[in-house]
Enzyme design. Structure first.
Site: not given
Length: 346
Positions: A138, A292, A321
């Site tokens: 991320c 996600d 996610h």
């Protein structure tokens, strides 16, 4: 303006979790043995080295999310990205961004990149190598991209995991809310950006996405497995245990990435240096989650349009996610492939 001291809140949360671990093992996380190799007390950053069972000479450095704690990558014995690589013979290191305090409110992306470079130099000297295999998760993926564009010869191969790069989709709620967020109005009130607000925004986006994602049997199955129930408290601990983000870093993240979309357009700056993604030559494996609630697929997929190296591969895995690292399905069907890719010499 009065500053709300969130440092005391974080101290209370840490004490609560430490006490709870002693009486309730189901909330213990990050159990893979490791030691601190290096620590920057000014930045509150650490470099961790994990014990290895085998050693084929390959070295992995994990660059975690700056908004959540890194132990989502080492949640339990059988759902641990860290253990997956160790069992495949890699020497594994990971950065720990710590719990930023008000005193660290001026820590910027430049500090993250500089410490990453310091960590890479330490690892290369210790291992007798010239470059590392890097895995960025991320926002850690964004930092990895910044670093690889500035120091292309120090990253042998790059794995990205749920990493956004294009923020032009104003019509997508996952991109829209930061576009209208006034970070400069929030940060002075708390000294940094509170993790509790990040959790609030994240949960809101998850609930918004749930009616769409739940139409998929694959998405539903992820939350009905034995492991998802067994590790529910660990996962919720991770969600609650969200540190503050340094005010300077969060402001630049919101303004330069979401609002100005400078990263994908090769115009983002770290100090006086321009982050030009076209300078990345390392082979890239881009892992994206189909469900996600934070990163649209189109945002992550846009990287291939600016990548100018010779080897770009992409995996869109039917997971969430969090599920990319914490679901049993990912450890059965995703991470063995990632380890195989990571061990290549091409």
């Amino acid at each position: 303006m009065m500053v709300i001291n969130m440092d005391h809140v974080q101290i209370m949360k840490n004490e609560f979790f430490n006490a709870l671990e002693g009486i309730f093992p189901a909330i213990e996380v990050g159990k893979t043995p490791h030691e601190v190799v290096d620590e920057d007390r000014r930045l509150n950053f650490k470099l961790l080295r994990y014990a290895k069972e085998k050693d084929k000479g390959r070295t992995l450095l994990v660059i975690p999310h700056i908004i959540n704690r890194p132990y989502i990558l080492d949640l339990n014995d059988d759902v641990s990205v860290i253990r997956e690589f160790i069992e495949c013979g890699f020497s594994v290191y990971m950065l720990d961004w710590g719990y930023p305090t008000v005193e660290q409110r001026d820590v910027s992306f430049s500090d993250y990149v500089q410490y990453l470079d310091r960590a890479v130099d330490i690892i290369c000297k210790e291992r007798g190598i010239e470059a590392v295999l890097a895995l960025g998760y991320c926002t850690g993926g964004i930092i990895s991209l910044m670093y690889t564009s500035l120091y292309p010869d120090k990253v042998e191969r790059l794995i990205l995991m749920a990493t956004p790069v294009d923020f032009s989709m104003w019509y997508d709620p996952r991109i829209l809310w930061p576009k209208i967020l006034n970070a400069r109005g929030i940060v002075p009130l708390f000294g940094n950006f509170p993790g509790e607000l990040a959790v609030l925004f994240g949960r809101s986006l998850f609930m918004y996405s749930l009616p769409f994602f739940s139409r998929s049997p694959q998405f539903n199955r992820e939350f009905r497995t034995y492991e998802s129930w067994r590790d529910a408290l660990r996962t919720n601990r991770w969600l609650i245990d969200t540190p503050m983000v340094p005010g300077s870093t969060y402001t630049q993240f919101i303004e330069d990435c979401y609002q100005r979309n400078l990263l994908i357009n090769n115009k983002m700056r770290i100090d006086s240096q321009i982050i030009d993604l076209r300078k990345i030559r390392s082979p890239i494996l881009n892992i994206l989650a189909e469900y996600d609630h934070l990163v649209p697929l189109s945002s992550g997929k846009a990287l291939k349009d600016v990548y100018s190296g010779k080897s770009y591969e992409e995996i869109v895995f039917p997971s969430s996610h969090t599920g990319l690292s914490a679901s049993r399905d990912a450890h059965l069907n995703l991470w063995p492939k990632v380890c195989e890719w990571s061990g290549r010499t091409d």
